[in-house]
Design an enzyme around this catalytic site. Structure first.
Site, PDB file in Angstrom:
ATOM      1  N   PHE A 281      -7.013   5.665  -1.610  1.00  0.00           N
ATOM      2  CA  PHE A 281      -6.189   5.378  -1.774  1.00  0.00           C
ATOM      3  C   PHE A 281      -5.734   6.109  -2.770  1.00  0.00           C
ATOM      4  O   PHE A 281      -6.090   6.048  -4.350  1.00  0.00           O
ATOM      5  CB  PHE A 281      -5.580   3.837  -1.773  1.00  0.00           C
ATOM      6  CG  PHE A 281      -4.430   3.404  -2.013  1.00  0.00           C
ATOM      7  CD1 PHE A 281      -3.551   3.492  -1.351  1.00  0.00           C
ATOM      8  CD2 PHE A 281      -4.050   3.401  -3.233  1.00  0.00           C
ATOM      9  CE1 PHE A 281      -2.306   2.925  -0.890  1.00  0.00           C
ATOM     10  CE2 PHE A 281      -2.527   2.872  -2.743  1.00  0.00           C
ATOM     11  CZ  PHE A 281      -2.004   3.274  -2.388  1.00  0.00           C
TER      12      PHE A 281
ATOM     13  N   LYS B 202      -0.850   1.805 -13.607  1.00  0.00           N
ATOM     14  CA  LYS B 202      -1.266  -0.025 -12.914  1.00  0.00           C
ATOM     15  C   LYS B 202      -0.563  -0.876 -14.443  1.00  0.00           C
ATOM     16  O   LYS B 202       0.429  -0.599 -15.474  1.00  0.00           O
ATOM     17  CB  LYS B 202      -1.791  -0.125 -12.207  1.00  0.00           C
ATOM     18  CG  LYS B 202      -2.241   0.392 -10.936  1.00  0.00           C
ATOM     19  CD  LYS B 202      -2.580  -0.684  -9.891  1.00  0.00           C
ATOM     20  CE  LYS B 202      -1.772  -0.637  -8.320  1.00  0.00           C
ATOM     21  NZ  LYS B 202      -2.266   0.832  -7.286  1.00  0.00           N
TER      22      LYS B 202
ATOM     23  N   ASP C 170      -9.061   9.242 -11.080  1.00  0.00           N
ATOM     24  CA  ASP C 170      -7.784   8.392 -10.637  1.00  0.00           C
ATOM     25  C   ASP C 170      -8.227   6.994 -11.098  1.00  0.00           C
ATOM     26  O   ASP C 170      -8.981   6.653  -9.958  1.00  0.00           O
ATOM     27  CB  ASP C 170      -7.905   8.272  -8.900  1.00  0.00           C
ATOM     28  CG  ASP C 170      -5.933   7.638  -8.684  1.00  0.00           C
ATOM     29  OD1 ASP C 170      -5.850   6.692  -9.709  1.00  0.00           O
ATOM     30  OD2 ASP C 170      -5.910   7.563  -7.742  1.00  0.00           O
TER      31      ASP C 170
HETATM   32  C1  LIG Z   1      -2.448   2.424  -6.678  1.00  0.00           C
HETATM   33  C2  LIG Z   1      -2.336   2.942  -6.887  1.00  0.00           C
HETATM   34  C3  LIG Z   1      -1.902   4.419  -6.555  1.00  0.00           C
HETATM   35  C4  LIG Z   1      -0.678   4.389  -6.267  1.00  0.00           C
HETATM   36  O1  LIG Z   1      -0.172   3.640  -7.470  1.00  0.00           O
HETATM   37  P1  LIG Z   1       1.271   3.612  -7.406  1.00  0.00           P
HETATM   38  O2  LIG Z   1       2.440   3.009  -8.944  1.00  0.00           O
HETATM   39  O3  LIG Z   1       1.828   1.911  -6.093  1.00  0.00           O
HETATM   40  O4  LIG Z   1       2.456   4.079  -6.573  1.00  0.00           O
HETATM   41  C5  LIG Z   1      -2.909   5.114  -7.162  1.00  0.00           C
HETATM   42  N1  LIG Z   1      -3.997   5.282  -7.269  1.00  0.00           N
HETATM   43  C6  LIG Z   1      -5.116   4.653  -6.889  1.00  0.00           C
HETATM   44  C7  LIG Z   1      -5.882   4.285  -7.202  1.00  0.00           C
HETATM   45  C8  LIG Z   1      -4.108   2.854  -7.102  1.00  0.00           C
HETATM   46  O5  LIG Z   1      -4.561   1.895  -6.895  1.00  0.00           O
END
Ligand SMILES: *Cc1c(COP(=O)(O)O)cnc(C)c1O
Length: 396
Positions: A134, A248, A219
Site C-alpha cells: 500500500f 503521516k 516507504d
Molecule cells: C498511508 C500510507 C501512504 C499514503 O499516504 P497518504 O497521506 O494517505 O497519501 C503511503 N504509504 C504507506 C505505507 C502508507 O501507510
C-alpha cells in the site's frame, strides 16, 4: 453523518462515531462518550492528539506566517530540512504534503536517477514493488497495487512496475535486470495487516540493491517515526535504504506533511522546475515538522514503543483462545486476524467502538491496532479488557 452521506463522496465507510474533541490517546464524540484511539490517524497521531509541544509550535507559527509558496524563501524550511536530514542520517530533504505525493516524488526521483545517473535507456526504467503493498491511491500508485477496490476501473495504468512476493529475496533477485532503477518497499506492510517480513529479508534487499546499482526506497510513511520501536523500521532491521519516504506522523496529526529523504548524489537529479507543490514545505507544516523531529531526537519515545511491544504481545497472545487466529506485533503496532467464523474485521471494529475502543479493519477479517506511542500500560490493559469483551460478544 446524514449530511456527509447526502453531500459527501462515498469514498469511505466510517464507523458510526462522530468525534468532537480529542486529547492524548482519547477522543470524545458529540454525545460526550470517550474512546481510546487505537487507530491514531493510521499512525499520523503517533504523539497523540494535540500534543502540547506540537500545538505550541503550530500556534506560534500561525502568529507569524503560514504560506509563502516556494517562489520565496522562509525561515523554517532550511532548519526543517537540516534537522530531518540529520534524523535520517542523509543529506537532503524534499518536502511534499500527502504520503501518496511523497511516493510519487520518490518514483520520479528513481526514474530520473535511472536515466541521468545509471544510464538506463530513456523510457525503459522499471521499479520493483512487493505484492500486498500500500503506497497510496494516485493513478500511478494504484497501477502497481493488488488492492482491486482502488485499482479496478481506473485504467489505463502506468507502466514500468513489477510486483514480486513480499519477503522473498530470491524472487526479487530474479526480477532485477538492467532496466531496474529502484525497489520500493514497506519495511513492514501496514495496510496489509502489519505484515513483518522474515528475519534478514530487508538486509537481503539492501544487498541486492547495492550489488545491482538499484535504489532501495523504504516507504516508512506508516512504519517510521517511532511506530516500529525505532526511528525507522529499517533502522530496527539494521538496514539503511537509499531513500526514505515519510509522511503521516511527520505532520504531527495537525498538517499534512510528507518528505523524501536521500543523499545528494540521488537528490540532485531534481533540479529547478522538475518537481514541486504549492503547499509543499509551507511554513506552518514544517514548523510543526520541526517540533515532531524534536520529540523524536532524544529517542525515548522510540524506546517506549519498543518496550511496549512485549507488553502488547503479552496481552494479546491469550486472546488466541478467544477467536484470534493470527497475531503480528512489531513495536507499538499489531495486526490481528479474527476467526472468520466470528465475523469480519469490520464487525469486530463495530464491537470495539461499542466498547470504547476505536480501531479499523484493514481487509477481510484483519484489524490493525496502532495506538498513539504515548499510551501507558494501564491504558493498554484497558484496551485489552475491551478487546476481550468485544470478542466475547462476537462469540455470543
Ligand atoms: C498511508 C500510507 C501512504 C499514503 O499516504 P497518504 O497521506 O494517505 O497519501 C503511503 N504509504 C504507506 C505505507 C502508507 O501507510
Amino acid at each position: 453523518m446524514a449530511l456527509e452521506d447526502s453531500y459527501g463522496a462515498h469514498n469511505y465507510h466510517p464507523l458510526p462515531v462522530t468525534v468532537a474533541t480529542a486529547e492524548g490517546v482519547w477522543v470524545t464524540d458529540t454525545s460526550g462518550r470517550r474512546y481510546l484511539d487505537c487507530l491514531a490517524g493510521y499512525s499520523a497521531l503517533n504523539f497523540g492528539h494535540r500534543h502540547p509541544a506540537l500545538i505550541a509550535a503550530a500556534t506560534e507559527q500561525l502568529g507569524r506566517v503560514t504560506l509563502t509558496s516556494r517562489a520565496f524563501h522562509h525561515d523554517q524550511l532550511g532548519p526543517f530540512c537540516a534537522e530531518l536530514a540529520a534524523l535520517a542520517g542523509k543529506d537532503a530533504v524534499l518536502p511534499m504534503n500527502s504520503g501518496a505525493e511523497a511516493v510519487e516524488t520518490a518514483l520520479k526521483l528513481a526514474r530520473r536517477w535511472g536515466y541521468l545517473v545509471k544510464g538506463v535507456p530513456d523510457g525503459q526504467a522499471t521499479i520493483i514493488v512487493a505484492d500486498g503493498n500500500f503506497h497510496g491511491r494516485t493513478i500511478s500508485i494504484i497501477s502497481f497495487s493488488g488492492d482491486t477496490e482502488a485499482h479496478d476501473n481506473c485504467g489505463p495504468y502506468t507502466p514500468g512496475f513489477r510486483s514480486v512476493p513480499y519477503g522473498d529475496a530470491a524472487a526479487l533477485e530474479a526480477a532485477i535486470d538492467e532496466t531496474t532503477v529502484a525497489v520500493l518497499i514497506e519495511p513492514v506492510q501496514g495496510e496489509a495487516g502489519v505484515v513483518v517480513p522474515p528475519e534478514g529479508y530487508l538486509a537481503a534487499v539492501r544487498e541486492l540493491c547495492t550489488k545491482n546499482q538499484v535504489l532501495m526506497m523504504a516507504d516508512e510513511i506508516q512504519s517510521g517515526l517511532g511506530r516500529a520501536g525505532a526511528t525507522f523500521a529499517s533502522s530496527r532491521a539494521g538496514v539503511v535504504p537509499d531513500v526514505y519516504v515519510l509522511g503521516k506522523a511527520l505532520g504531527g496529526g495537525i498538517m499534512p506533511l510528507s518528505a523524501v529523504v536521500a543523499d545528494r548524489a540521488v537528490m540532485d537529479v531534481i533540479t529547478p522546475g522538475t518537481h514541486g507543490s504549492t503547499f509543499g514545505g509551507n511554513p506552518l507544516a514544517v514548523a510543526i515538522g520541526r517540533a515532531v523531529i524534536k520529540l523524536l531526537e532524544p529517542g525515548d519515545l522510540q524506546e517506549h514503543a519498543l518496550a511496549m511491544e512485549q507488553a502488547l504481545r503479552d496481552r494479546l497472545e491469550p486472546l488466541r483462545a478467544q477467536g484470534l487466529v493470527g497475531l503480528r506485533v512489531h513495536g507499538l503496532w499489531a495486526g490481528l486476524d479474527l476467526d472468520p467464523a466470528l465475523g469480519t474485521g469490520r464487525v469486530l471494529c463495530e464491537q470495539l467502538a461499542e466498547h470504547g475502543v476505536l480501531a479499523k479493519d484493514t481487509h477481510g477479517s484483519t484489524i490493525r491496532l496502532s495506538p498513539p506511542l504515548v499510551i501507558t500500560t494501564e491504558e493498554l490493559d484497558w484496551m485489552t479488557e475491551r478487546l476481550a469483551l468485544s470478542l466475547k460478544a462476537l462469540a455470543g
